[in-house]
Design a protein around this motif. Structure first.
Motif, PDB file in Angstrom:
ATOM      1  N   VAL A   2       0.924  -1.234  -0.129  1.00 38.03           N
ATOM      2  CA  VAL A   2      -0.096   0.022   0.036  1.00 38.03           C
ATOM      3  C   VAL A   2       0.879   1.242  -0.038  1.00 38.03           C
ATOM      4  CG1 VAL A   2      -1.850   1.296   1.199  1.00 38.03           C
ATOM      5  CG2 VAL A   2      -1.844  -1.273   1.123  1.00 38.03           C
ATOM      6  N   PRO A   3       0.809   1.991  -1.231  1.00 37.62           N
ATOM      7  CA  PRO A   3       1.539   3.459  -1.050  1.00 37.62           C
ATOM      8  C   PRO A   3       1.204   4.456  -0.038  1.00 37.62           C
ATOM      9  CG  PRO A   3       0.392   3.274  -3.166  1.00 37.62           C
ATOM     10  CD  PRO A   3      -0.172   1.915  -2.106  1.00 37.62           C
ATOM     11  N   ASP A   4       2.063   5.407   0.309  1.00 35.12           N
ATOM     12  CA  ASP A   4       1.312   6.363   1.074  1.00 35.12           C
ATOM     13  C   ASP A   4       0.217   7.205   0.416  1.00 35.12           C
ATOM     14  OD1 ASP A   4       3.331   5.883   2.894  1.00 35.12           O
ATOM     15  OD2 ASP A   4       4.779   7.376   2.464  1.00 35.12           O
ATOM     16  N   PHE A   5      -0.478   7.733   1.113  1.00 37.12           N
ATOM     17  CA  PHE A   5      -1.712   8.463   0.812  1.00 37.12           C
ATOM     18  C   PHE A   5      -1.153   9.645   0.030  1.00 37.12           C
ATOM     19  CE2 PHE A   5      -5.303  11.108   1.006  1.00 37.12           C
ATOM     20  CZ  PHE A   5      -6.340  10.381   0.585  1.00 37.12           C
ATOM     21  N   THR A   6      -1.718  10.069  -1.209  1.00 39.99           N
ATOM     22  CA  THR A   6      -1.623  11.253  -1.962  1.00 39.99           C
ATOM     23  C   THR A   6      -3.011  11.785  -2.251  1.00 39.99           C
ATOM     24  OG1 THR A   6      -1.093  10.001  -3.980  1.00 39.99           O
ATOM     25  CG2 THR A   6       0.827  10.820  -2.328  1.00 39.99           C
ATOM     26  N   PHE A   7      -2.744  13.171  -2.616  1.00 42.62           N
ATOM     27  CA  PHE A   7      -4.056  13.618  -3.211  1.00 42.62           C
ATOM     28  C   PHE A   7      -3.943  13.754  -4.599  1.00 42.62           C
ATOM     29  CE2 PHE A   7      -3.958  15.154   1.448  1.00 42.62           C
ATOM     30  CZ  PHE A   7      -5.223  14.764   1.632  1.00 42.62           C
TER      31      PHE A   7
ATOM     32  N   LYS B 170      -6.679   1.767   3.886  1.00 42.86           N
ATOM     33  CA  LYS B 170      -6.360   3.237   4.001  1.00 42.86           C
ATOM     34  C   LYS B 170      -5.654   3.641   5.394  1.00 42.86           C
ATOM     35  CE  LYS B 170      -8.951   7.756   3.904  1.00 42.86           C
ATOM     36  NZ  LYS B 170     -10.090   8.540   3.524  1.00 42.86           N
ATOM     37  N   ARG B 171      -5.707   2.689   6.452  1.00 41.85           N
ATOM     38  CA  ARG B 171      -5.036   3.292   7.715  1.00 41.85           C
ATOM     39  C   ARG B 171      -3.589   3.151   7.323  1.00 41.85           C
ATOM     40  NH1 ARG B 171      -7.189  -0.338  10.856  1.00 41.85           N
ATOM     41  NH2 ARG B 171      -5.760  -2.153  10.335  1.00 41.85           N
TER      42      ARG B 171
END
Length: 247
Positions: A19-24, A202-203
Motif C-alpha cells: 500500500v503506497p503512502d496516501f496522496t491527493f 487506508k489506515r
C-alpha cells in the motif's frame, strides 16, 4: 448546496500487495467529496459551522483564505455567509485538487470570483489582509516541524479581530481512551459501507502521512503563534474544530 458529479470512493477497494503512502492525486480528487462525507463524522455540519463562524467574523473589504481547499466545499459554504466585499482565495498543493475545485465552483452561481492557486504551504503561506483563514483537515498532513511556522505566518497575515478556523483529526488527551475512540470511528466507516479491507489499507496508507496532535497541543500551538483567544467549537471523539482570534 447540491454536489455534482461525485464519484464513488473505491480507492482502497481492491487488495494491494504494497500500500503506497496516501496522496491527493487525480484518482483521490475525483472521489474526494464522497470520501470525506463517508470518512469524516458530521462533515456537513462541520462545514456549516465553519461557514457560520466565517460569516460572523469576516470583515468587509478584507480577504478570506481556505488553505488546503481541496474541491472547494468550504469556499462554497462560506460564499453564502460572508460579506460580498470580501475577496476569496483557495490554495492547495495538489494541482489535481485545484482542477477539480475550479470545475466544481464553475457549476455554482457564486456571489464573487474565487482566486485559486497551487502552493506548498511549507514554502509559501499567501495570507495577507485576512479576516478569516480556514484549514479543514489539512494541517494534520503537514510535517509537525513545520506547523508552528505556518500558523505563525497565517497569524501575521491577518487583520486585528480576524479568526483562524482549524479542524483536525486528533489524539485523545488520555491515552487510555484513544483505542476506544478509534474503534468508534472505524464503526462509523463500516456504517458508511467501507469494507474491512478498505479501512485497513487506508489506515496503512495514512500511517506516515497523517500525524495528529492532541487538541491541547493544537491550542498551545495557536497561542504560541500569537493568537490571543482560542476555543473549541466542534468535537466528535477524535475530531476537533478550533477557533483562534487575533487580538
Amino acid at each position: 448546496m447540491t454536489e455534482r458529479n461525485i464519484g464513488r470512493d473505491d480507492v482502497f477497494k481492491d487488495h494491494q500487495e504494497a500500500v503506497p503512502d496516501f496522496t491527493f492525486n487525480d484518482r483521490v480528487a475525483g472521489v474526494f467529496d464522497d470520501m470525506v462525507s463517508r470518512s469524516v463524522p458530521f462533515y456537513g455540519e462541520m462545514q456549516r459551522m465553519v461557514a457560520e463562524l466565517a460569516g460572523r467574523y469576516a470583515q468587509p473589504d478584507t480577504h478570506v483564505y481556505d488553505l488546503g481547499c481541496s474541491t472547494g466545499t468550504t469556499l462554497l459554504m462560506m460564499d453564502k455567509t460572508v460579506p460580498d466585499t470580501a475577496r476569496f482565495f483557495g490554495v492547495d498543493e495538489s494541482a489535481e485538487m485545484i482542477n477539480r475545485c475550479r470545475e466544481k465552483l464553475d457549476g455554482f452561481n457564486l456571489r464573487r470570483p474565487v482566486e485559486l492557486s497551487v502552493a506548498d504551504l511549507t514554502c509559501n503561506v499567501p495570507v495577507d489582509r485576512a479576516s478569516v483563514v480556514t484549514m479543514v483537515l489539512v494541517l494534520q498532513f503537514i510535517r509537525p516541524m513545520n506547523r508552528l511556522e505556518i500558523v505563525s505566518r497565517i497569524q501575521e497575515g491577518m487583520v486585528k479581530g480576524g479568526v483562524f478556523l482549524l479542524v483536525e483529526k486528533v489524539l485523545t488527551e488520555e491515552r487510555s481512551f484513544n483505542r476506544e475512540f478509534i474503534d468508534f470511528y472505524y464503526g462509523f466507516k463500516r456504517k458508511n459501507k467501507y469494507s474491512e479491507l478498505e479501512i485497513s489499507q487506508k489506515r496503512e496508507a495514512l500511517e506516515n502521512v497523517l500525524i495528529p496532535y492532541r487538541t491541547s497541543e493544537n491550542a498551545a500551538m495557536l497561542r504560541n503563534a500569537g493568537f490571543g483567544e482560542v476555543e473549541v467549537f466542534f468535537r466528535w471523539y477524535n475530531f476537533t474544530g478550533l477557533i483562534a482570534r487575533k487580538l
